[in-house]
Design a protein around this motif. Structure first.
Motif, PDB file in Angstrom:
ATOM      1  N   SER A   1       0.561  -1.166  -0.418  1.00 25.61           N
ATOM      2  CA  SER A   1      -0.193  -0.181  -0.350  1.00 25.61           C
ATOM      3  C   SER A   1       0.696   1.207  -0.053  1.00 25.61           C
ATOM      4  O   SER A   1       0.527   2.708  -0.149  1.00 25.61           O
ATOM      5  N   ASP A   2       1.536   1.060   0.395  1.00 23.87           N
ATOM      6  CA  ASP A   2       3.145   2.553   0.406  1.00 23.87           C
ATOM      7  C   ASP A   2       4.170   1.245   0.202  1.00 23.87           C
ATOM      8  O   ASP A   2       4.500   0.776   0.079  1.00 23.87           O
ATOM      9  N   ALA A   3       5.615   2.953  -0.442  1.00 21.22           N
ATOM     10  CA  ALA A   3       6.577   2.487  -0.749  1.00 21.22           C
ATOM     11  C   ALA A   3       7.304   3.517   0.115  1.00 21.22           C
ATOM     12  O   ALA A   3       7.478   5.166  -0.063  1.00 21.22           O
ATOM     13  N   ILE A   4       8.654   3.038   1.241  1.00 20.98           N
ATOM     14  CA  ILE A   4       9.313   4.720   1.603  1.00 20.98           C
ATOM     15  C   ILE A   4      10.305   4.211   1.856  1.00 20.98           C
ATOM     16  O   ILE A   4      10.961   3.093   1.244  1.00 20.98           O
ATOM     17  N   GLY A   5      11.764   4.686   0.903  1.00 17.07           N
ATOM     18  CA  GLY A   5      12.950   4.266   0.366  1.00 17.07           C
ATOM     19  C   GLY A   5      13.723   5.650   1.081  1.00 17.07           C
ATOM     20  O   GLY A   5      13.540   6.506   2.160  1.00 17.07           O
ATOM     21  N   PRO A   6      14.671   5.412   0.374  1.00 17.08           N
ATOM     22  CA  PRO A   6      15.831   5.967   0.969  1.00 17.08           C
ATOM     23  C   PRO A   6      16.102   7.815   1.655  1.00 17.08           C
ATOM     24  O   PRO A   6      15.413   8.456   0.018  1.00 17.08           O
ATOM     25  N   GLY A   7      16.061   8.338   2.699  1.00 12.32           N
ATOM     26  CA  GLY A   7      15.622   9.973   2.467  1.00 12.32           C
ATOM     27  C   GLY A   7      14.399  10.728   3.229  1.00 12.32           C
ATOM     28  O   GLY A   7      14.076  11.274   2.770  1.00 12.32           O
ATOM     29  N   GLU A   8      13.946   9.171   3.143  1.00 14.15           N
ATOM     30  CA  GLU A   8      11.757   9.891   3.443  1.00 14.15           C
ATOM     31  C   GLU A   8      11.754   8.760   5.070  1.00 14.15           C
ATOM     32  O   GLU A   8      11.304   8.707   5.282  1.00 14.15           O
ATOM     33  N   GLY A   9      12.735   9.697   5.723  1.00 14.58           N
ATOM     34  CA  GLY A   9      12.967   8.887   7.331  1.00 14.58           C
ATOM     35  C   GLY A   9      12.084   9.711   7.879  1.00 14.58           C
ATOM     36  O   GLY A   9      10.886   9.480   8.590  1.00 14.58           O
ATOM     37  N   ALA A  10      11.213  11.582   7.785  1.00 11.92           N
ATOM     38  CA  ALA A  10      10.371  11.833   8.076  1.00 11.92           C
ATOM     39  C   ALA A  10       8.892  10.327   8.091  1.00 11.92           C
ATOM     40  O   ALA A  10       8.312  10.635   8.795  1.00 11.92           O
ATOM     41  N   ARG A  11       8.518  10.179   6.667  1.00 13.59           N
ATOM     42  CA  ARG A  11       7.313   9.843   6.424  1.00 13.59           C
ATOM     43  C   ARG A  11       7.566   8.058   7.465  1.00 13.59           C
ATOM     44  O   ARG A  11       6.215   7.766   7.626  1.00 13.59           O
ATOM     45  N   LEU A  12       8.426   7.682   7.638  1.00 14.44           N
ATOM     46  CA  LEU A  12       8.979   6.719   8.185  1.00 14.44           C
ATOM     47  C   LEU A  12       8.284   6.815  10.070  1.00 14.44           C
ATOM     48  O   LEU A  12       7.905   5.978  10.425  1.00 14.44           O
ATOM     49  N   ARG A  13       9.584   7.691  10.266  1.00 15.30           N
ATOM     50  CA  ARG A  13       8.879   8.256  11.823  1.00 15.30           C
ATOM     51  C   ARG A  13       6.777   8.723  11.729  1.00 15.30           C
ATOM     52  O   ARG A  13       7.146   7.487  12.806  1.00 15.30           O
ATOM     53  N   LYS A  14       6.051   8.931  11.297  1.00 17.33           N
ATOM     54  CA  LYS A  14       4.905   8.958  10.874  1.00 17.33           C
ATOM     55  C   LYS A  14       4.005   7.730  11.339  1.00 17.33           C
ATOM     56  O   LYS A  14       3.042   7.556  11.754  1.00 17.33           O
ATOM     57  N   LEU A  15       4.658   6.855   9.816  1.00 15.91           N
ATOM     58  CA  LEU A  15       3.535   6.084   9.705  1.00 15.91           C
ATOM     59  C   LEU A  15       4.373   4.553  10.647  1.00 15.91           C
ATOM     60  O   LEU A  15       3.257   4.370  11.428  1.00 15.91           O
ATOM     61  N   LEU A  16       5.563   4.512  11.557  1.00 18.13           N
ATOM     62  CA  LEU A  16       5.431   3.911  12.161  1.00 18.13           C
ATOM     63  C   LEU A  16       4.780   4.246  13.637  1.00 18.13           C
ATOM     64  O   LEU A  16       4.734   3.544  14.346  1.00 18.13           O
ATOM     65  N   ALA A  17       4.712   5.671  14.098  1.00 15.44           N
ATOM     66  CA  ALA A  17       4.062   5.985  14.975  1.00 15.44           C
ATOM     67  C   ALA A  17       1.990   6.354  14.997  1.00 15.44           C
ATOM     68  O   ALA A  17       1.375   5.893  15.749  1.00 15.44           O
ATOM     69  N   ASP A  18       1.853   5.306  13.598  1.00 13.75           N
ATOM     70  CA  ASP A  18       0.626   5.987  13.778  1.00 13.75           C
ATOM     71  C   ASP A  18       0.096   4.188  14.341  1.00 13.75           C
ATOM     72  O   ASP A  18      -0.023   3.081  14.276  1.00 13.75           O
ATOM     73  N   PRO A  19      -1.252   4.351  14.954  1.00  9.66           N
ATOM     74  CA  PRO A  19      -1.834   2.693  15.665  1.00  9.66           C
ATOM     75  C   PRO A  19      -2.497   2.230  14.668  1.00  9.66           C
ATOM     76  O   PRO A  19      -3.298   1.239  15.527  1.00  9.66           O
ATOM     77  N   THR A  20      -2.857   2.747  13.082  1.00  4.86           N
ATOM     78  CA  THR A  20      -3.077   1.592  12.232  1.00  4.86           C
ATOM     79  C   THR A  20      -2.843   0.811  12.325  1.00  4.86           C
ATOM     80  O   THR A  20      -2.600  -0.218  11.426  1.00  4.86           O
ATOM     81  N   VAL A  21      -0.998   0.502  12.323  1.00  2.43           N
ATOM     82  CA  VAL A  21       0.172   0.264  11.528  1.00  2.43           C
ATOM     83  C   VAL A  21       0.518  -0.894  13.257  1.00  2.43           C
ATOM     84  O   VAL A  21       0.922  -0.726  14.184  1.00  2.43           O
ATOM     85  N   ARG A  22      -0.170  -2.468  13.290  1.00  2.00           N
ATOM     86  CA  ARG A  22       0.023  -3.192  14.607  1.00  2.00           C
ATOM     87  C   ARG A  22       1.111  -4.338  14.225  1.00  2.00           C
ATOM     88  O   ARG A  22       1.265  -4.963  15.299  1.00  2.00           O
ATOM     89  N   ILE A  23       1.501  -4.141  13.013  1.00  2.00           N
ATOM     90  CA  ILE A  23       2.848  -5.218  12.839  1.00  2.00           C
ATOM     91  C   ILE A  23       4.171  -4.554  12.056  1.00  2.00           C
ATOM     92  O   ILE A  23       4.182  -4.202  11.666  1.00  2.00           O
ATOM     93  N   ALA A  24       4.907  -5.246  12.724  1.00  4.42           N
ATOM     94  CA  ALA A  24       6.334  -4.811  11.861  1.00  4.42           C
ATOM     95  C   ALA A  24       6.944  -5.745  11.237  1.00  4.42           C
ATOM     96  O   ALA A  24       7.001  -6.606  12.234  1.00  4.42           O
ATOM     97  N   THR A  25       7.604  -5.818  10.315  1.00  6.31           N
ATOM     98  CA  THR A  25       8.437  -7.134   9.705  1.00  6.31           C
ATOM     99  C   THR A  25       9.714  -6.779   9.099  1.00  6.31           C
ATOM    100  O   THR A  25      10.002  -5.591   8.439  1.00  6.31           O
ATOM    101  N   SER A  26      10.717  -7.842   9.127  1.00 11.85           N
ATOM    102  CA  SER A  26      12.057  -7.715   8.626  1.00 11.85           C
ATOM    103  C   SER A  26      12.203  -8.520   7.518  1.00 11.85           C
ATOM    104  O   SER A  26      12.711  -9.862   8.193  1.00 11.85           O
ATOM    105  N   THR A  27      13.540  -8.218   6.526  1.00 13.73           N
ATOM    106  CA  THR A  27      14.082  -9.619   6.155  1.00 13.73           C
ATOM    107  C   THR A  27      15.456  -8.713   5.510  1.00 13.73           C
ATOM    108  O   THR A  27      14.924  -8.661   3.759  1.00 13.73           O
ATOM    109  N   VAL A  28      16.427  -8.246   6.137  1.00 13.75           N
ATOM    110  CA  VAL A  28      17.475  -7.779   5.999  1.00 13.75           C
ATOM    111  C   VAL A  28      18.670  -8.484   5.883  1.00 13.75           C
ATOM    112  O   VAL A  28      19.770  -7.861   5.192  1.00 13.75           O
ATOM    113  N   THR A  29      18.621  -9.666   6.098  1.00  9.05           N
ATOM    114  CA  THR A  29      19.866 -11.001   6.465  1.00  9.05           C
ATOM    115  C   THR A  29      20.371 -10.232   7.359  1.00  9.05           C
ATOM    116  O   THR A  29      20.205  -9.450   7.936  1.00  9.05           O
TER     117      THR A  29
END
Length: 477
Positions: free
Chosen positions: A98-126
């Motif tokens: 539903s969205d894509a956030i790349g390098p240099g978009e830290g403010a958008r990422l910070r806002k998204l992580l704070a959004d209560p509708t985001v219930r899960i974070a996942t990772s595959t970064v090796t």
């Protein structure tokens, strides 16, 4: 050439499966760090099916290092092709992002992580993306961790971003998101939890205490072979679709996601789309190591001795296929205890069927790399269990002997042995008594197994067959 997009969906051939959910209804409920090929071919495919019944779980794809994938997803409205390569190949458009956030978009990422509708974070970064030390704990000397402790508002590492997002939740008095590590590390959730708590404790002990009591870090295990999306593959997708797709991925038909149960009120129904929920992820990891990886290594060393190049070729050798089937069902499966929800015999059959996939070109020579690091977990633990239980080890000795013979051939031919212990292994394998010398390499075999006379005799007898080029009698066992 037109790019894949929402407007292009109607033009795709009928042979290409389209999303079954309303794209405009999808909301972001998951933030994923590391949207590489494996994530797009694996986890996102599960979530895509989940969205058919529940639109709350759209994925925001986050790349902290490179913007190539997130740029492609943005240009294609989050859509891409998943090609399943098997005897009956298929293509499907995935619409999980539903969205894509790349390098240099830290403010958008910070806002998204704070959004209560985001219930899960996942990772595959090796594994290296978690900034862990050799013992699995957080490496406080890692440059990214040093940076993030000094600049907590502008993190560079995944750990820094997780703690920053959870810190904002704590400060706002909102519920935390659950953090799901989807990289294949043993005890991955526990390791990520310990790393995040250690980082948080340096920043704010109160935050660390809150995280320790409130944030879920379940263990998980994932599996599916995902070949690289090279230029030839992308051209094939373009020809099939009639549009360009720069984010297309491919994988085998087999896919597995095992997830430790965790508490989340009104959370996603992962089980409904094939995710295995269990309290024993470790049991599944052990089954994978011993059954999948153990038979893989057996096919590699014995298959190379039989003149084969790929896993498919090795499995097309009737004698070798029969041997590996008996090894897996009768020897390896017997070493496993009960695992909640796992049909061991069915899993063995599924693994062996994967090896018969003609579309996957998995080189035996590559699987044969780093045997000193792999065999202790893939085969030697199984041999120990058999000896302790008083079961026979005649079949289990064959791949061990094949590995010794492989090392001897490589060393005598002056070829490179790809293994961190290459020099010591080459010396042992080319000695006058190679089996005795190799079984004396304690970092690989340990003192007890290497000195067990039953094991030594079985490996010695099997090695003689390889040395004499008389392998057929071994495969009839």
């Amino acid at each position: 050439m037109t790019r894949l997009s929402r407007s292009a969906l109607a033009t795709l051939p009928g042979t290409v499966a389209r999303p079954r959910h309303a794209l405009e209804a999808v909301r972001t409920g998951i933030v994923h760090f590391g949207p590489g090929a494996f994530h797009r071919a694996h986890q996102a495919a599960y979530v895509d099916r989940l969205l058919d019944a529940d639109p709350r779980w759209g994925i925001a794809a986050v790349s902290l290092r490179s913007g190539g994938t997130t740029d492609a997803l943005k240009a294609q409205d989050g859509l891409y092709t998943l090609a399943v390569i098997d005897r009956d190949p298929s293509m499907r458009i995935i619409a999980a992002h539903s969205d894509a956030i790349g390098p240099g978009e830290g403010a958008r990422l910070r806002k998204l992580l704070a959004d209560p509708t985001v219930r899960i974070a996942t990772s595959t970064v090796t594994e290296k993306g978690y900034c862990l030390a050799g013992d699995g704990s957080l490496d406080f000397a890692h440059p990214d961790i040093v940076h993030d402790l000094g600049n907590p508002a502008e993190p560079a590492s995944l750990i820094g971003w997780i703690v920053a997002g959870l810190g904002d939740r704590h400060a706002a008095g909102t519920a935390p998101f659950a953090m799901l590590c989807c990289d294949n590390m043993t005890g991955n959730g526990a390791k990520l939890r310990a790393a995040c708590l250690a980082f948080a404790r340096e920043r704010d002990p109160g935050l660390a205490d809150w995280m320790a009591g409130e944030v879920a870090f379940p263990d998980s295990m994932v599996d599916s072979i995902t070949p690289a999306s090279d230029a030839a593959f992308l051209a094939k997708v373009q020809q099939a679709l009639g549009v360009e797709d720069q984010a297309a991925v491919q994988r085998e038909s087999f896919t597995q996601w095992v997830l430790q149960r965790f508490d989340m009120l009104d959370g996603p129904d992962f089980a409904s789309v094939g995710v295995t929920l269990t309290s024993d992820v470790r049991g599944y990891e052990q089954a994978k190591l011993r059954i999948l990886n153990g038979t893989h290594s057996t096919l590699a060393y014995v298959g190379l001795a039989r003149g084969h190049e790929t896993v498919f070729e090795a499995m097309s050798d009737g004698a070798l296929e029969g041997f590996v089937t008996r090894l897996a069902h009768q020897d390896i499966a017997a070493s496993l205890g009960p695992v909640e929800g796992l049909d061991v015999a069915g899993y063995v059959d599924a693994v062996l069927n994967r090896f018969r996939n003609p579309a996957i070109r998995h080189l035996l020579a590559q699987i044969a790399w780093d045997g000193s690091q792999k065999l202790p977990y893939r085969l030697l633990d199984t041999a120990r269990a058999a000896l302790d239980a008083g079961r026979g080890i005649e079949r289990l000795a064959v791949p061990v002997a094949a590995w010794i013979a492989f090392l001897r051939r490589k060393a005598e031919a002056g070829e490179t042995i790809t293994d961190p212990m290459a020099e010591a292994l080459a010396t042992a394998a080319t000695s006058a008594n190679p089996v005795t010398a190799m079984l004396g390499v304690e970092p690989v075999f340990g003192a007890r197994l290497g000195q067990d006379e039953r094991f030594r005799a079985a490996v010695r007898e099997a090695f003689q067959h390889f040395a004499q080029g008389d392998i057929a009698p071994l495969l009839s066992r």
